[in-house]
Design a protein around this motif. Structure first.
Motif, PDB file in Angstrom:
ATOM      1  N   ASP A  12       0.825  -1.207   0.000  1.00 42.41           N
ATOM      2  CA  ASP A  12       0.000   0.000   0.000  1.00 42.41           C
ATOM      3  C   ASP A  12       0.861   1.259   0.000  1.00 42.41           C
ATOM      4  N   ASN A  13       1.936   1.264   0.783  1.00 40.54           N
ATOM      5  CA  ASN A  13       2.843   2.424   0.803  1.00 40.54           C
ATOM      6  C   ASN A  13       3.495   2.627  -0.557  1.00 40.54           C
ATOM      7  N   ALA A  14       3.899   1.531  -1.190  1.00 42.79           N
ATOM      8  CA  ALA A  14       4.503   1.636  -2.521  1.00 42.79           C
ATOM      9  C   ALA A  14       3.474   2.138  -3.533  1.00 42.79           C
ATOM     10  N   ARG A  15       2.228   1.679  -3.411  1.00 41.03           N
ATOM     11  CA  ARG A  15       1.166   2.127  -4.316  1.00 41.03           C
ATOM     12  C   ARG A  15       0.932   3.627  -4.151  1.00 41.03           C
ATOM     13  N   ILE A  16       0.899   4.086  -2.921  1.00 43.58           N
ATOM     14  CA  ILE A  16       0.690   5.518  -2.664  1.00 43.58           C
ATOM     15  C   ILE A  16       1.807   6.335  -3.305  1.00 43.58           C
ATOM     16  N   ALA A  17       3.047   5.917  -3.107  1.00 40.60           N
ATOM     17  CA  ALA A  17       4.180   6.642  -3.696  1.00 40.60           C
ATOM     18  C   ALA A  17       4.111   6.608  -5.219  1.00 40.60           C
ATOM     19  N   PHE A  18       3.814   5.435  -5.770  1.00 39.23           N
ATOM     20  CA  PHE A  18       3.763   5.260  -7.226  1.00 39.23           C
ATOM     21  C   PHE A  18       2.664   6.130  -7.836  1.00 39.23           C
ATOM     22  N   PHE A  19       1.446   6.055  -7.296  1.00 33.41           N
ATOM     23  CA  PHE A  19       0.326   6.808  -7.852  1.00 33.41           C
ATOM     24  C   PHE A  19       0.496   8.308  -7.644  1.00 33.41           C
ATOM     25  N   THR A  20       0.959   8.705  -6.466  1.00 38.84           N
ATOM     26  CA  THR A  20       1.142  10.127  -6.188  1.00 38.84           C
ATOM     27  C   THR A  20       2.122  10.726  -7.185  1.00 38.84           C
ATOM     28  N   SER A  21       3.201   9.999  -7.445  1.00 41.45           N
ATOM     29  CA  SER A  21       4.186  10.466  -8.413  1.00 41.45           C
ATOM     30  C   SER A  21       3.617  10.445  -9.825  1.00 41.45           C
ATOM     31  N   ARG A  22       3.028   9.340 -10.217  1.00 50.74           N
ATOM     32  CA  ARG A  22       2.549   9.161 -11.585  1.00 50.74           C
ATOM     33  C   ARG A  22       1.429  10.144 -11.928  1.00 50.74           C
ATOM     34  N   LEU A  23       0.570  10.436 -10.957  1.00 55.14           N
ATOM     35  CA  LEU A  23      -0.554  11.344 -11.213  1.00 55.14           C
ATOM     36  C   LEU A  23      -0.222  12.795 -10.896  1.00 55.14           C
TER      37      LEU A  23
ATOM     38  N   GLN B 262      -5.292  17.359  -3.548  1.00 59.51           N
ATOM     39  CA  GLN B 262      -5.861  16.262  -4.330  1.00 59.51           C
ATOM     40  C   GLN B 262      -5.632  14.920  -3.628  1.00 59.51           C
ATOM     41  N   ALA B 263      -4.443  14.726  -3.112  1.00 63.07           N
ATOM     42  CA  ALA B 263      -4.117  13.469  -2.447  1.00 63.07           C
ATOM     43  C   ALA B 263      -5.031  13.239  -1.244  1.00 63.07           C
ATOM     44  N   GLN B 264      -5.274  14.288  -0.470  1.00 59.58           N
ATOM     45  CA  GLN B 264      -6.144  14.158   0.708  1.00 59.58           C
ATOM     46  C   GLN B 264      -7.572  13.783   0.312  1.00 59.58           C
ATOM     47  N   ARG B 265      -8.013  14.253  -0.826  1.00 58.18           N
ATOM     48  CA  ARG B 265      -9.370  13.935  -1.266  1.00 58.18           C
ATOM     49  C   ARG B 265      -9.420  12.642  -2.071  1.00 58.18           C
ATOM     50  N   PHE B 266      -8.330  12.329  -2.787  1.00 61.59           N
ATOM     51  CA  PHE B 266      -8.300  11.156  -3.667  1.00 61.59           C
ATOM     52  C   PHE B 266      -8.220   9.838  -2.903  1.00 61.59           C
ATOM     53  N   TRP B 267      -7.309   9.732  -1.949  1.00 52.95           N
ATOM     54  CA  TRP B 267      -7.051   8.434  -1.315  1.00 52.95           C
ATOM     55  C   TRP B 267      -8.246   7.830  -0.605  1.00 52.95           C
ATOM     56  N   PRO B 268      -9.062   8.582   0.105  1.00 49.37           N
ATOM     57  CA  PRO B 268     -10.256   7.941   0.697  1.00 49.37           C
ATOM     58  C   PRO B 268     -11.208   7.369  -0.368  1.00 49.37           C
ATOM     59  N   VAL B 269     -11.378   8.106  -1.465  1.00 48.45           N
ATOM     60  CA  VAL B 269     -12.250   7.627  -2.546  1.00 48.45           C
ATOM     61  C   VAL B 269     -11.642   6.387  -3.184  1.00 48.45           C
ATOM     62  N   TYR B 270     -10.350   6.439  -3.462  1.00 48.42           N
ATOM     63  CA  TYR B 270      -9.686   5.303  -4.107  1.00 48.42           C
ATOM     64  C   TYR B 270      -9.700   4.077  -3.191  1.00 48.42           C
ATOM     65  N   ASN B 271      -9.451   4.258  -1.901  1.00 52.73           N
ATOM     66  CA  ASN B 271      -9.460   3.127  -0.970  1.00 52.73           C
ATOM     67  C   ASN B 271     -10.847   2.488  -0.886  1.00 52.73           C
ATOM     68  N   GLU B 272     -11.880   3.311  -0.916  1.00 58.20           N
ATOM     69  CA  GLU B 272     -13.251   2.790  -0.936  1.00 58.20           C
ATOM     70  C   GLU B 272     -13.483   1.968  -2.207  1.00 58.20           C
ATOM     71  N   PHE B 273     -13.018   2.483  -3.332  1.00 55.80           N
ATOM     72  CA  PHE B 273     -13.136   1.788  -4.614  1.00 55.80           C
ATOM     73  C   PHE B 273     -12.423   0.440  -4.560  1.00 55.80           C
ATOM     74  N   ILE B 274     -11.197   0.437  -4.047  1.00 57.27           N
ATOM     75  CA  ILE B 274     -10.410  -0.804  -3.971  1.00 57.27           C
ATOM     76  C   ILE B 274     -11.108  -1.831  -3.085  1.00 57.27           C
ATOM     77  N   THR B 275     -11.643  -1.396  -1.964  1.00 56.88           N
ATOM     78  CA  THR B 275     -12.336  -2.310  -1.051  1.00 56.88           C
ATOM     79  C   THR B 275     -13.529  -2.956  -1.742  1.00 56.88           C
ATOM     80  N   ARG B 276     -14.298  -2.160  -2.427  1.00 59.12           N
ATOM     81  CA  ARG B 276     -15.477  -2.697  -3.120  1.00 59.12           C
ATOM     82  C   ARG B 276     -15.070  -3.595  -4.286  1.00 59.12           C
ATOM     83  N   ARG B 277     -14.011  -3.222  -5.005  1.00 59.44           N
ATOM     84  CA  ARG B 277     -13.556  -4.042  -6.140  1.00 59.44           C
ATOM     85  C   ARG B 277     -13.006  -5.378  -5.645  1.00 59.44           C
ATOM     86  N   ARG B 278     -12.283  -5.366  -4.530  1.00 59.38           N
ATOM     87  CA  ARG B 278     -11.753  -6.616  -3.974  1.00 59.38           C
ATOM     88  C   ARG B 278     -12.884  -7.561  -3.574  1.00 59.38           C
TER      89      ARG B 278
END
Length: 169
Positions: A52-63, A69-85
């Motif tokens: 998860d830490n590597a994903r955060i670093a990778f996405f934050t850099s890539r995007l 944006q990061a403060q608003r993005f990560w809760p939405v993305y984590n919710e998405f990942i939980t539902r997709r899993r």
């Protein structure tokens, strides 16, 4: 610098290395008191945390996420990942069934459920496409899709032991 390399270089910093060593020694003593199943769970949780830490670093850099944006993005993305899993787990359980022992009707129901699950996954992606656009630019949303694929490829390469992206071979 590759976000994976940056993440792993941070871990290797001398002070953090000493701290990590001390934590490992402390965890080692605690792990011996735990049963094998608890040790496996703890090790799995640690690997997932690192991932998860590597994903955060990778996405934050890539995007190129701003702090806001990061403060608003990560809760939405984590919710998405939980539902997709959850949907992926349901899909995998359907695929594990052995068809040899099933009737044609049971096979039909299994396939119908598989298609319904795939449709739910698509609906989820469409729903979060809209949610992501409220936090990110359209270009960043498109980059997110590519970053997810690239991150998965990078993890598979690292697990397989092949050279990382951008690393000299």
């Amino acid at each position: 610098m590759n976000p994976f390399a940056a993440f792993f270089s941070i871990i290797a910093a001398p002070r953090r290395l000493a701290l990590a060593g001390a934590l490992l020694l402390a965890a080692g003593g605690h792990a011996q008191a735990q049963g094998p199943r608890q040790q496996l769970r703890a090790a799995r949780a640690e690997r997932l945390s690192q991932l998860d830490n590597a994903r955060i670093a990778f996405f934050t850099s890539r995007l190129s996420l701003t702090q806001d944006q990061a403060q608003r993005f990560w809760p939405v993305y984590n919710e998405f990942i939980t539902r997709r899993r959850a949907l992926n787990r349901a899909s995998r359980s359907l695929k594990r069934e052995q068809i040899e022992g099933l009737t044609d009707q049971q096979i039909r129901e299994n396939l119908t459920q598989t298609y319904a699950t795939r449709q739910q996954e698509l609906n989820l992606e469409k729903e979060y496409f809209d949610k992501f656009q409220k936090v990110l630019s359209l270009r960043q949303v498109a980059q997110l899709l590519a970053a997810e694929r690239d991150f998965t490829k990078e993890v598979i390469k690292r697990v397989a032991g092949t050279p990382a992206m951008g690393a000299p071979e």
